[in-house]
Design an enzyme around this catalytic site. Structure first.
Site, PDB file in Angstrom:
ATOM      1  N   HIS A 308      -6.091 -10.168   0.555  1.00 25.01           N
ATOM      2  CA  HIS A 308      -5.757 -11.570   0.309  1.00 25.01           C
ATOM      3  C   HIS A 308      -5.532 -11.751  -1.180  1.00 25.01           C
ATOM      4  O   HIS A 308      -6.218 -11.123  -1.987  1.00 25.01           O
ATOM      5  CB  HIS A 308      -6.902 -12.484   0.777  1.00 25.01           C
ATOM      6  CG  HIS A 308      -6.492 -13.902   0.925  1.00 25.01           C
ATOM      7  ND1 HIS A 308      -6.466 -14.777  -0.139  1.00 25.01           N
ATOM      8  CD2 HIS A 308      -6.042 -14.592   1.999  1.00 25.01           C
ATOM      9  CE1 HIS A 308      -6.054 -15.947   0.291  1.00 25.01           C
ATOM     10  NE2 HIS A 308      -5.765 -15.868   1.577  1.00 25.01           N
ATOM     11  N   ASP A 365      -6.827 -13.755   9.632  1.00 25.63           N
ATOM     12  CA  ASP A 365      -5.986 -13.362  10.760  1.00 25.63           C
ATOM     13  C   ASP A 365      -6.471 -12.121  11.481  1.00 25.63           C
ATOM     14  O   ASP A 365      -5.913 -11.748  12.513  1.00 25.63           O
ATOM     15  CB  ASP A 365      -4.551 -13.126  10.272  1.00 25.63           C
ATOM     16  CG  ASP A 365      -3.847 -14.439  10.006  1.00 25.63           C
ATOM     17  OD1 ASP A 365      -4.154 -15.399  10.720  1.00 25.63           O
ATOM     18  OD2 ASP A 365      -3.019 -14.496   9.093  1.00 25.63           O
TER      19      ASP A 365
HETATM   20  N1  ACO Z   1      -3.284  -2.476   3.507  1.00 18.24           N
HETATM   21  C1  ACO Z   1      -3.201  -1.489   2.587  1.00 18.24           C
HETATM   22  N2  ACO Z   1      -3.090  -1.697   1.250  1.00 18.24           N
HETATM   23  C2  ACO Z   1      -3.070  -2.975   0.828  1.00 18.24           C
HETATM   24  C3  ACO Z   1      -3.170  -4.059   1.728  1.00 18.24           C
HETATM   25  C4  ACO Z   1      -3.280  -3.780   3.112  1.00 18.24           C
HETATM   26  N3  ACO Z   1      -3.365  -4.775   4.000  1.00 18.24           N
HETATM   27  N4  ACO Z   1      -3.114  -5.210   1.031  1.00 18.24           N
HETATM   28  C5  ACO Z   1      -3.002  -4.870  -0.254  1.00 18.24           C
HETATM   29  N5  ACO Z   1      -2.976  -3.508  -0.386  1.00 18.24           N
HETATM   30  C6  ACO Z   1      -2.935  -2.760  -1.640  1.00 18.24           C
HETATM   31  C7  ACO Z   1      -1.550  -2.798  -2.268  1.00 18.24           C
HETATM   32  O1  ACO Z   1      -0.746  -1.715  -1.843  1.00 18.24           O
HETATM   33  C8  ACO Z   1      -1.881  -2.728  -3.744  1.00 18.24           C
HETATM   34  O2  ACO Z   1      -2.230  -1.378  -4.043  1.00 18.24           O
HETATM   35  P1  ACO Z   1      -1.917  -0.782  -5.524  1.00 18.24           P
HETATM   36  O3  ACO Z   1      -2.757  -1.578  -6.476  1.00 18.24           O
HETATM   37  O4  ACO Z   1      -2.306   0.642  -5.434  1.00 18.24           O
HETATM   38  O5  ACO Z   1      -0.434  -0.991  -5.756  1.00 18.24           O
HETATM   39  C9  ACO Z   1      -3.183  -3.543  -3.862  1.00 18.24           C
HETATM   40  O6  ACO Z   1      -3.799  -3.439  -2.572  1.00 18.24           O
HETATM   41  C10 ACO Z   1      -2.947  -5.020  -4.200  1.00 18.24           C
HETATM   42  O7  ACO Z   1      -2.019  -5.559  -3.251  1.00 18.24           O
HETATM   43  P2  ACO Z   1      -0.916  -6.642  -3.578  1.00 18.24           P
HETATM   44  O8  ACO Z   1       0.156  -6.539  -2.560  1.00 18.24           O
HETATM   45  O9  ACO Z   1      -0.540  -6.528  -5.015  1.00 18.24           O
HETATM   46  O10 ACO Z   1      -1.760  -7.970  -3.390  1.00 18.24           O
HETATM   47  P3  ACO Z   1      -1.195  -9.422  -3.166  1.00 18.24           P
HETATM   48  O11 ACO Z   1      -2.245 -10.349  -3.623  1.00 18.24           O
HETATM   49  O12 ACO Z   1       0.166  -9.554  -3.771  1.00 18.24           O
HETATM   50  O13 ACO Z   1      -0.998  -9.500  -1.577  1.00 18.24           O
HETATM   51  C11 ACO Z   1      -1.417  -9.810   0.735  1.00 18.24           C
HETATM   52  C12 ACO Z   1      -1.901 -10.101  -0.706  1.00 18.24           C
HETATM   53  C13 ACO Z   1       0.059 -10.181   0.860  1.00 18.24           C
HETATM   54  C14 ACO Z   1      -2.217 -10.691   1.679  1.00 18.24           C
HETATM   55  C15 ACO Z   1      -1.639  -8.320   1.044  1.00 18.24           C
HETATM   56  O14 ACO Z   1      -3.010  -8.002   0.947  1.00 18.24           O
HETATM   57  C16 ACO Z   1      -1.090  -7.926   2.419  1.00 18.24           C
HETATM   58  O15 ACO Z   1       0.097  -7.620   2.538  1.00 18.24           O
HETATM   59  N6  ACO Z   1      -1.959  -7.938   3.490  1.00 18.24           N
HETATM   60  C17 ACO Z   1      -1.505  -7.669   4.834  1.00 18.24           C
HETATM   61  C18 ACO Z   1      -0.824  -8.899   5.434  1.00 18.24           C
HETATM   62  C19 ACO Z   1      -1.817  -9.995   5.784  1.00 18.24           C
HETATM   63  O16 ACO Z   1      -2.852  -9.775   6.394  1.00 18.24           O
HETATM   64  N7  ACO Z   1      -1.465 -11.229   5.389  1.00 18.24           N
HETATM   65  C20 ACO Z   1      -2.244 -12.410   5.695  1.00 18.24           C
HETATM   66  C21 ACO Z   1      -2.844 -12.992   4.452  1.00 18.24           C
HETATM   67  S1  ACO Z   1      -3.900 -14.308   4.840  1.00 18.24           S
HETATM   68  C22 ACO Z   1      -2.850 -15.584   5.239  1.00 18.24           C
HETATM   69  O17 ACO Z   1      -1.772 -15.746   4.763  1.00 18.24           O
HETATM   70  C23 ACO Z   1      -3.333 -16.435   6.225  1.00 18.24           C
END
Ligand code: ACO
Length: 430
Positions: A308, A365
């Site tokens: 998140h 979720d």
């Molecule tokens: N699985 C594996 N790796 C992940 C995940 C995941 N679900 N989420 C983040 N990471 C990793 C990224 O690859 C990144 O790694 P790095 O630092 O080595 O490059 C690091 O964690 C940070 O991730 P970002 O994408 O930069 O974080 P951001 O804050 O931009 O994204 C998000 C947050 C979009 C929710 C992300 O965690 C994600 O895609 N999760 C899966 C989708 C999801 O569950 N979305 C629902 C969110 S809650 C809502 O909207 C109700």
């Protein structure tokens, strides 16, 4: 006045600015950069608004490190235990919990606006039978503008409130209609003697041929999920509603834009994606392999329902839903192997260095889909369920924004990386 000094460094460079600090009641303070371009000639660069507060808001507070979520100051755990979705919607909109009489009046106001114009059904008939319900919801909600646009003055508080109530009231009717259209059932009319969630479940599942027997836990579970999804401060869809709202657009158009933003798998579309992922993993014995894939950046696969932007701790909503999942499945007498897969996945991921280092925890979720599935809600409808609940937050933010003395049209700047100025080349010389 407390200020933040900014000085550009470099040869012959002496531009600087003393920028005011803005404080809220809770959470980090912010540097007010509105004077920065005028005083220094530079903008700030913040893709994804990772470090930018876009507005002042008194609705919802999140402490992502501590895993705290407050609606109007009330902890989500207390609201989940004692409140109802409509009471929470009132709280978000008005800022205070209603008295018994105010709540009864609000419930009645919502109930009398649940019907939709008969000709709205024609919009549904225009969709292909296999259209995704989020596509239909987005289109049909936008089309409400066509019914109310000329009667709506966004500067009139009475009309604004009526529009907000109409959206909360009609969203379940339209959501259920989208579902029924996709399976070829006649659209169901709302029964206003029922409470909000029971009414919605009836519109989803009741057929003209026989009455519907709902287990009591069904509406209770749905109400709780709606409370947990009702608002989440400046998330992507709410920010979208506010961006569109900043132009003076009508609220139906604003909320339709919010629905479009919610649909993406990085946001509300994750609940559908989680269930599909759990089905694909299929068995707890495949969990280690899925976790390895999620860690491999080249795979393009992420654990859906994990991570998140704001929470760097267990999402408090996920903790409540996780607990409720066992209760709901138990009460319905359902044993879902996907719950075993989800629990195993969470256990492995939370012990894994990759997830620990990046502070990736289950989000709201991760478990919600298992409950929706147990209630008989089809997977494609999961994000629609989220949209029904989040409408309470969207309208609360839209109402707040419309009376914000600092409201300006949302218009970010950019760092231009295209070609420098050049002359047009006639077609026969290219
Ligand atoms: N699985 C594996 N790796 C992940 C995940 C995941 N679900 N989420 C983040 N990471 C990793 C990224 O690859 C990144 O790694 P790095 O630092 O080595 O490059 C690091 O964690 C940070 O991730 P970002 O994408 O930069 O974080 P951001 O804050 O931009 O994204 C998000 C947050 C979009 C929710 C992300 O965690 C994600 O895609 N999760 C899966 C989708 C999801 O569950 N979305 C629902 C969110 S809650 C809502 O909207 C109700």
């Amino acid at each position: 006045m407390e200020t933040f000094e900014i000085r550009l460094s470099g040869e012959g460079e002496n531009r600087s600015a003393a920028l005011p600090i803005v404080h809220g009641t809770l959470g980090p303070s912010a540097v007010d950069i509105t004077r920065l371009p005028r005083e220094t000639g530079v903008f700030t660069y913040d893709p994804g608004f990772v470090a930018t507060a876009s507005c002042k808001s008194a609705i919802t507070y999140i402490d992502g490190d501590a895993g705290v979520l407050l609606y109007r100051g009330y902890p989500i755990e207390q609201l989940a235990r004692h409140s109802t979705f409509l009471e929470v919607a009132y709280l978000l909109m008005h800022g205070e919990l209603p008295s018994r009489q105010q709540l009864a009046e609000f419930e009645r106001e919502v109930a009398i606006h649940t019907m939709i114009h008969e000709s709205l059904k024609n919009f549904l008939n225009g969709f292909h039978y296999d259209a995704h319900p989020m596509a239909m919801l987005c289109g049909v909600i936008a089309s409400l503008s066509a019914f109310y646009h000329y009667k709506l003055d966004v500067h009139d508080p009475v009309q604004r409130k009526l529009a907000a109530i109409r959206l909360i009231a009609k969203m379940p009717t339209i959501a259920a209609a989208c579902y029924r259209y996709s399976i070829g059932w006649p659209i169901a009319y709302p029964r206003n003697n029922l409470d909000y969630c029971t009414r919605f479940l009836h519109m989803m599942f009741e057929v003209p041929a026989e009455p519907l027997q709902l287990p009591p836990i069904a509406a209770k579970a749905l109400d709780l999920l709606f409370i947990l999804h009702a608002d989440h401060e400046q998330n992507a869809s709410t920010s979208t509603v506010r961006l569109v709202g900043s132009t003076g657009a009508n609220p139906y158009a604003c909320v339709a834009a919010g629905i479009a933003a919610l649909w993406g798998p990085a946001h509300g579309g994750a609940n559908e994606a989680v269930l599909r992922m759990l089905m694909e993993i299929g068995d707890p014995k495949n969990v280690a392999q899925a976790v390895a894939r999620a860690k491999d950046k080249k795979s393009g696969f992420r654990l859906m329902g994990f991570g998140h932007r704001v929470y760097k701790n267990y999402d408090p909503r996920a903790a409540i839903i996780r607990e409720m999942t066992h209760e709901v499945l138990g009460a319905l007498g359902v044993s879902d192997p996907l719950l075993e897969v989800a629990l195993a996945l969470e256990e492995v991921a939370l012990k894994d260095e990759y997830f620990i280092e990046r502070k990736l925890y289950p989000n709201v979720d991760f478990y919600s889909g298992i409950i929706y599935k147990a209630l008989g809600i089809p997977t494609e409808m999961f994000t629609v369920m989220f949209a029904i609940a989040r409408t309470a937050g969207w309208v609360a933010h839209w109402l707040e924004q419309q009376t914000d003395p600092e409201l300006k049209i949302g218009r970010p700047r950019q760092i231009y990386t295209g070609a420098a100025s050049r002359d047009y080349v006639p077609l026969d010389q290219r």
